[in-house]
Design an enzyme around this catalytic site. Sequence first.
Site, mmCIF file in Angstrom:
data_model
loop_
_atom_site.group_PDB
_atom_site.id
_atom_site.type_symbol
_atom_site.label_atom_id
_atom_site.label_comp_id
_atom_site.label_asym_id
_atom_site.label_seq_id
_atom_site.Cartn_x
_atom_site.Cartn_y
_atom_site.Cartn_z
ATOM 1 N N ARG A 119 -6.955 1.049 17.700
ATOM 2 C CA ARG A 119 -6.742 -0.199 17.674
ATOM 3 C C ARG A 119 -6.316 -1.007 18.972
ATOM 4 O O ARG A 119 -6.364 -2.214 18.927
ATOM 5 C CB ARG A 119 -5.653 -0.551 16.654
ATOM 6 C CG ARG A 119 -6.059 -0.244 15.197
ATOM 7 C CD ARG A 119 -5.057 -0.725 14.076
ATOM 8 N NE ARG A 119 -5.595 -0.599 12.960
ATOM 9 C CZ ARG A 119 -5.030 -0.361 11.471
ATOM 10 N NH1 ARG A 119 -3.504 -0.272 11.690
ATOM 11 N NH2 ARG A 119 -5.554 -0.301 10.456
ATOM 12 N N ASP A 147 1.578 -1.312 11.611
ATOM 13 C CA ASP A 147 0.350 -1.724 10.927
ATOM 14 C C ASP A 147 -0.181 -3.208 11.308
ATOM 15 O O ASP A 147 -1.394 -3.651 11.091
ATOM 16 C CB ASP A 147 0.133 -1.449 9.590
ATOM 17 C CG ASP A 147 0.168 0.054 9.083
ATOM 18 O OD1 ASP A 147 -0.104 0.773 9.999
ATOM 19 O OD2 ASP A 147 0.811 0.145 8.095
ATOM 20 N N LYS A 198 0.961 -1.208 0.052
ATOM 21 C CA LYS A 198 -0.039 0.121 0.131
ATOM 22 C C LYS A 198 0.975 1.317 0.024
ATOM 23 O O LYS A 198 0.683 2.139 -0.699
ATOM 24 C CB LYS A 198 -0.951 0.054 1.217
ATOM 25 C CG LYS A 198 -1.974 1.077 1.257
ATOM 26 C CD LYS A 198 -2.997 0.746 2.122
ATOM 27 C CE LYS A 198 -2.644 0.629 3.616
ATOM 28 N NZ LYS A 198 -2.435 2.056 4.335
ATOM 29 N N ARG A 205 -7.943 -3.869 9.104
ATOM 30 C CA ARG A 205 -6.923 -4.684 9.660
ATOM 31 C C ARG A 205 -7.703 -5.257 10.780
ATOM 32 O O ARG A 205 -7.183 -6.691 11.332
ATOM 33 C CB ARG A 205 -5.706 -3.939 9.983
ATOM 34 C CG ARG A 205 -4.952 -3.410 8.868
ATOM 35 C CD ARG A 205 -3.543 -3.022 9.120
ATOM 36 N NE ARG A 205 -3.063 -2.305 7.914
ATOM 37 C CZ ARG A 205 -2.592 -2.603 6.748
ATOM 38 N NH1 ARG A 205 -2.667 -3.864 6.397
ATOM 39 N NH2 ARG A 205 -1.997 -1.505 5.833
ATOM 40 N N GLN A 213 4.380 9.135 7.835
ATOM 41 C CA GLN A 213 3.440 9.823 6.929
ATOM 42 C C GLN A 213 3.902 11.462 7.062
ATOM 43 O O GLN A 213 3.981 12.365 6.131
ATOM 44 C CB GLN A 213 2.241 9.713 7.260
ATOM 45 C CG GLN A 213 1.520 8.453 7.050
ATOM 46 C CD GLN A 213 0.091 7.939 7.167
ATOM 47 O OE1 GLN A 213 -0.431 8.889 8.088
ATOM 48 N NE2 GLN A 213 -0.417 7.035 6.898
HETATM 49 C C1 S3P Z 1 2.167 4.721 6.265
HETATM 50 C C2 S3P Z 1 2.860 5.066 7.584
HETATM 51 C C3 S3P Z 1 2.290 4.669 8.873
HETATM 52 C C4 S3P Z 1 1.156 3.339 8.376
HETATM 53 C C5 S3P Z 1 0.273 3.633 7.399
HETATM 54 C C6 S3P Z 1 1.101 3.922 6.057
HETATM 55 C C7 S3P Z 1 3.057 5.389 4.955
HETATM 56 O O1 S3P Z 1 1.587 5.453 9.254
HETATM 57 O O2 S3P Z 1 0.568 3.189 9.534
HETATM 58 O O3 S3P Z 1 -0.503 2.552 7.112
HETATM 59 O O4 S3P Z 1 2.728 4.631 3.948
HETATM 60 O O5 S3P Z 1 3.672 6.508 5.183
HETATM 61 P P1 S3P Z 1 2.173 6.815 10.153
HETATM 62 O O6 S3P Z 1 3.354 7.321 9.464
HETATM 63 O O7 S3P Z 1 1.164 7.555 10.844
HETATM 64 O O8 S3P Z 1 2.792 5.804 11.519
#
Ligand code: S3P
Length: 439
Positions: free
Chosen positions: A351, A320, A26, A392, A174
């Site tokens: 979660r 995740d 993803k 999930r 993120q």
């Molecule tokens: C992701 C970062 C994670 C993860 C999300 C995808 C990404 O979130 O939980 O499903 O693709 O950068 P966080 O960066 O908020 O931990």
Amino acid sequence: MAELVNIQSSNVSNPLKGEVRVPGDKSISHRSIIFGSIAKGVTKVSGFLNGEDCLATARAFRDMGVKITETGSNQLEIDGVGMHGLRAPEQTMDIGNSGTSIRLLSGILAGQEFSSSLSGDVSLNKRPMNRIINPLRLMGADISGTDKNTAPLAINASTKLTGIDYQLPMASAQVKSAVLLAGMYASGTTSVTEPAVTRDHTERMLVSFGYDIQTVDNRFALEGGGRLQATSIDVPADISSAAFLMVAASIVPGSDILLEHVGVNPTRTGVIDILKLMGADITLENSRMVGAEPVADIRVKSAPLQGIDIPPALVPLAIDEFPVIFVAASCAKGQTRLTEAAELRVKESDRLQVMSDGLNACGIESQTTPDGIVIEGGKFSGGQVNSCHDHRIAMAFAVAGLQTDNVITIEDCANVTTSFPGFVELANQLGFALELSSS
Ligand code: S3P
């Protein structure tokens, strides 16, 4: 899938067997669209995840004038418009359930010469956005959310962003990515220092698209004003989806499965380390590099699991995968304790709480703490749980059903398509006994 889909999961008498490839990663699929769209030239993507979240990212870039063509099964061609070629979208971009889309897109949109707005579903519009609003404002962006700092977000045309040195307050890829993406549109240097290792797909993909990024320990820095050159991306299978099957094969005696072409980037393999600490029999075969990402086939055989104290350093590397790790803990001998995982409270659902409620409803003793959970290993009694719109959570309880003598019914599972389209069919192919019903 119908609007309200339930999954019934029950015990199987036979071991799980087979060789399967779960859908594409993803995080990498999102980034392939984002970088491909603002690169110069045509980017070809294979192994793309046709899940709701990534399709939302594709829809947003189409709304901004990017031509994205499906050229085959899980294959895309993106006609990149260059760093400054995006067009103003005509309306608010709806990006559904996807935290990655809203946060990464905000970074890009903060640097555009047009105004835009972003919104999501009920779950996304409750999640914290101050974590991106704050650093983007420090860079000079005009971005605002609701008075609770949630989406919808309004981003006004940028006059000029300035690079910042940003100390990430939480371990979040993120947020790191949002700041680095905005940094490409800012003057001077933008740097992000992270408190713990988080997934590094953005950094790797910047290099693949020819954008210079300097990495020293946990600090990442880039200069604004560069450009991206189109490339080809082969998206590996998502380790986060593979994790459900790793736990499934571990807990059903006699199982032996092979998960093919899985991304094993070391910033993502915490789930393997945690399951191995619990006693799981997991081996990596045929390890190789596919583009900028390490990939392997993962063999999982059943093994007795024991409870552990999960090392906090592994938490961001398995962020995740905790719903299904909690299921593994429920099937283990003794107690499992998780700490320093408060981030789990701000995912697609809380979660820690939602899993604990579901485990307790199915006969497993668990207790949340402010930043974690304690789980006593036992046996699932069967029961009814609500996924709270969280893909999930739904899949984790589908795995739990393998260990009950009764049936676990999981309500509200349509969101499984967020990250794992075809989950029920693929799991049943390996030997699960999942049934769909609608209510
Ligand atoms: C992701 C970062 C994670 C993860 C999300 C995808 C990404 O979130 O939980 O499903 O693709 O950068 P966080 O960066 O908020 O931990």
